[in-house]
Design an enzyme around this catalytic site. Structure first.
Site, PDB file in Angstrom:
ATOM      1  NE  ARG A 228      -4.282  -1.393   0.162  1.00 12.76           N
ATOM      2  CZ  ARG A 228      -4.472  -2.428  -0.655  1.00 12.76           C
ATOM      3  NH1 ARG A 228      -3.562  -2.738  -1.560  1.00 12.76           N
ATOM      4  NH2 ARG A 228      -5.586  -3.141  -0.601  1.00 12.76           N
ATOM      5  CG  HIS A 276      -3.046  -0.291  -6.599  1.00 14.83           C
ATOM      6  ND1 HIS A 276      -3.480   0.361  -5.462  1.00 14.83           N
ATOM      7  CD2 HIS A 276      -3.105  -1.615  -6.289  1.00 14.83           C
ATOM      8  CE1 HIS A 276      -3.785  -0.523  -4.531  1.00 14.83           C
ATOM      9  NE2 HIS A 276      -3.566  -1.752  -5.015  1.00 14.83           N
TER      10      HIS A 276
HETATM   11  P1  NAP Z   1      -1.754 -11.480   5.113  1.00 13.43           P
HETATM   12  O1  NAP Z   1      -1.868 -12.907   4.682  1.00 13.43           O
HETATM   13  O2  NAP Z   1      -2.700 -10.946   6.111  1.00 13.43           O
HETATM   14  O3  NAP Z   1      -0.261 -11.274   5.651  1.00 13.43           O
HETATM   15  C1  NAP Z   1       0.141 -10.133   6.333  1.00 13.43           C
HETATM   16  C2  NAP Z   1       1.535 -10.366   6.924  1.00 13.43           C
HETATM   17  O4  NAP Z   1       1.983  -9.155   7.533  1.00 13.43           O
HETATM   18  C3  NAP Z   1       1.519 -11.427   8.045  1.00 13.43           C
HETATM   19  O5  NAP Z   1       2.679 -12.223   7.956  1.00 13.43           O
HETATM   20  C4  NAP Z   1       1.555 -10.587   9.318  1.00 13.43           C
HETATM   21  O6  NAP Z   1       2.177 -11.200  10.422  1.00 13.43           O
HETATM   22  C5  NAP Z   1       2.396  -9.408   8.866  1.00 13.43           C
HETATM   23  N1  NAP Z   1       2.141  -8.237   9.714  1.00 13.43           N
HETATM   24  C6  NAP Z   1       0.969  -7.574   9.891  1.00 13.43           C
HETATM   25  N2  NAP Z   1       1.144  -6.552  10.767  1.00 13.43           N
HETATM   26  C7  NAP Z   1       2.447  -6.591  11.140  1.00 13.43           C
HETATM   27  C8  NAP Z   1       3.223  -5.807  12.033  1.00 13.43           C
HETATM   28  N3  NAP Z   1       2.705  -4.789  12.717  1.00 13.43           N
HETATM   29  N4  NAP Z   1       4.518  -6.141  12.187  1.00 13.43           N
HETATM   30  C9  NAP Z   1       5.062  -7.186  11.513  1.00 13.43           C
HETATM   31  N5  NAP Z   1       4.377  -7.964  10.647  1.00 13.43           N
HETATM   32  C10 NAP Z   1       3.085  -7.658  10.465  1.00 13.43           C
HETATM   33  O7  NAP Z   1      -1.839 -10.528   3.837  1.00 13.43           O
HETATM   34  P2  NAP Z   1      -1.578 -10.898   2.294  1.00 13.43           P
HETATM   35  O8  NAP Z   1      -2.730 -11.603   1.717  1.00 13.43           O
HETATM   36  O9  NAP Z   1      -0.219 -11.509   2.186  1.00 13.43           O
HETATM   37  O10 NAP Z   1      -1.554  -9.426   1.652  1.00 13.43           O
HETATM   38  C11 NAP Z   1      -0.623  -8.442   2.051  1.00 13.43           C
HETATM   39  C12 NAP Z   1      -1.026  -7.087   1.519  1.00 13.43           C
HETATM   40  O11 NAP Z   1      -0.757  -6.997   0.121  1.00 13.43           O
HETATM   41  C13 NAP Z   1      -2.520  -6.744   1.595  1.00 13.43           C
HETATM   42  O12 NAP Z   1      -2.901  -6.362   2.874  1.00 13.43           O
HETATM   43  C14 NAP Z   1      -2.672  -5.648   0.564  1.00 13.43           C
HETATM   44  O13 NAP Z   1      -2.511  -4.398   1.178  1.00 13.43           O
HETATM   45  C15 NAP Z   1      -1.502  -5.894  -0.388  1.00 13.43           C
HETATM   46  N6  NAP Z   1      -1.972  -6.216  -1.749  1.00 13.43           N
HETATM   47  C16 NAP Z   1      -1.590  -5.416  -2.772  1.00 13.43           C
HETATM   48  C17 NAP Z   1      -1.998  -5.690  -4.065  1.00 13.43           C
HETATM   49  C18 NAP Z   1      -1.523  -4.853  -5.226  1.00 13.43           C
HETATM   50  O14 NAP Z   1      -2.025  -5.031  -6.338  1.00 13.43           O
HETATM   51  N7  NAP Z   1      -0.567  -3.976  -5.042  1.00 13.43           N
HETATM   52  C19 NAP Z   1      -2.800  -6.821  -4.316  1.00 13.43           C
HETATM   53  C20 NAP Z   1      -3.164  -7.640  -3.253  1.00 13.43           C
HETATM   54  C21 NAP Z   1      -2.741  -7.334  -1.960  1.00 13.43           C
HETATM   55  P3  NAP Z   1       1.574 -12.552  11.099  1.00 13.43           P
HETATM   56  O15 NAP Z   1       1.825 -13.640  10.071  1.00 13.43           O
HETATM   57  O16 NAP Z   1       2.393 -12.734  12.300  1.00 13.43           O
HETATM   58  O17 NAP Z   1       0.119 -12.286  11.331  1.00 13.43           O
END
Ligand code: NAP
Length: 313
Positions: A228, A276
């Site tokens: 983001r 994006h």
């Molecule tokens: P996810 O499965 O919820 O994974 C989030 C990871 O971040 C988890 O490992 C979590 O730790 C870690 N985390 C969260 N808060 C933290 C903190 N304060 N300190 C350290 N680690 C932290 O999410 P995802 O599905 O991989 O997606 C990640 C992000 O990608 C989305 O939220 C979205 O914003 C972005 N995204 C972007 C696009 C694009 O087109 N650019 C498309 C899709 C998604 P834990 O494992 O310990 O919970």
């Protein structure tokens, strides 16, 4: 079963038709302002408050993307928007993991083999070999070891790069060195040549890609922001490149989107930009996933993708 659908840009007809095929017994309608009839499920992106607030019969909300920062941001401002007992689900992977892998591998190999620099040399008709990077020194640090972070880690491991990740809770991922929590962030950064951001946007992670963090990476580091725009302090990246702390960056997301035509990132030679779309929601995969999740809920069980509203992701 009644389902309401709202997305600011998706084609509602396509989605409602596709969902109807998968859920033939459901009555699915596009939500429009003034519609306050009961609904069992809501499928949303950037939902107006009145779509969810006080909705009778609501048993679940599905975000039409992997990130839920739009919905949770609204909820922080309007806590009455969603009753606490209504679960919020997000899309897990549904084809986004593969897209993130493509994006990350493309840039990491481009930087490792210095293809970007060779393109810059080509413009000057310059025939010159640049020294190779050492594969074992070219360590990849992934911020976020969730669904997408782990997927990207898998795709980079196979090229022989050392891969490390940082998350909130400890992880045990084969072939990946894992770090967690604020106390291990410094050690994680100090060993990372390439930093890939795949954190969710929460109050804890907003602005995390700042000058202080960037200065802790290996010298002449590379940054890939796939998560983001709110994670990056944009002026700090420009300063870090100017100071030689960061050598190049590839950015898919920005503080304000679309990126203003006068933004300095557009003309910066060391910053690559995409609008994006690192990983878009694929309608068929997403509809399959949502239909399956609804069936699981109907069977009295909990599907994947349940968001912890207090945690923020
Ligand atoms: P996810 O499965 O919820 O994974 C989030 C990871 O971040 C988890 O490992 C979590 O730790 C870690 N985390 C969260 N808060 C933290 C903190 N304060 N300190 C350290 N680690 C932290 O999410 P995802 O599905 O991989 O997606 C990640 C992000 O990608 C989305 O939220 C979205 O914003 C972005 N995204 C972007 C696009 C694009 O087109 N650019 C498309 C899709 C998604 P834990 O494992 O310990 O919970």
């Amino acid at each position: 079963m009644d389902i309401i659908f709202y997305h600011p840009s998706f084609n509602a007809e396509t989605w409602i038709g596709g969902l109807q095929q998968r859920l033939p017994k459901a009555r699915i309608r596009q939500w429009t302002p003034g519609d306050d009839a009961p609904a069992d499920f809501a499928l949303v992106r950037q939902p107006p408050v009145e779509m969810l607030q006080g909705r009778k019969g609501l048993r679940g909300v599905f975000a039409l993307g992997a990130g839920v920062d739009d919905i949770l941001g609204q909820l922080r401002q309007h806590p009455e928007m969603l009753a606490k007992e209504v679960p919020l689900f997000r899309l897990e992977d549904t084809g986004m993991g593969r897209q993130m892998q493509e994006y990350a591998v493309y840039h990491v190999l481009g930087w490792f083999r210095r293809f970007t620099e060779y393109q810059q040399q080509k413009v000057q008709s310059l025939w010159k070999h640049l020294p190779n990077y050492s594969r074992t020194d070219f360590s990849i640090g992934i911020l976020g070891a969730g669904v997408l972070g782990q997927s990207v880690a898998e795709s980079l491991k196979i090229w022989g790069f050392p891969v490390r990740c940082w998350s909130r809770s400890p992880k045990d991922l084969p072939g990946v060195t894992s770090f967690h929590g604020a106390e291990q962030l410094g050690e994680f950064l100090a060993g990372s040549q390439v930093l890939i951001n795949l954190l969710p946007n929460t109050p804890q992670t907003e602005g995390i890609l700042n000058r202080n963090l960037l200065s802790q990476l290996k010298p002449q580091a590379f940054l890939l922001n796939l998560a983001r725009g709110a994670h990056l302090v944009e002026d700090d990246l420009l300063a870090a490149i100017e100071a030689g702390e960061v050598k190049a960056a590839a950015l898919d997301v920005f503080v304000r989107e679309p990126l203003d035509t006068s933004h300095p990132f557009w003309t910066h030679p060391d910053i690559a930009i995409t609008p994006h779309n690192a990983a878009v929601t694929l309608p068929d995969e997403a509809m399959d996933y949502i239909a399956k999740s609804i069936a699981i809920l109907e069977a009295g069980e909990t599907p994947g993708g349940l968001v912890d509203v207090n945690r923020g992701y």
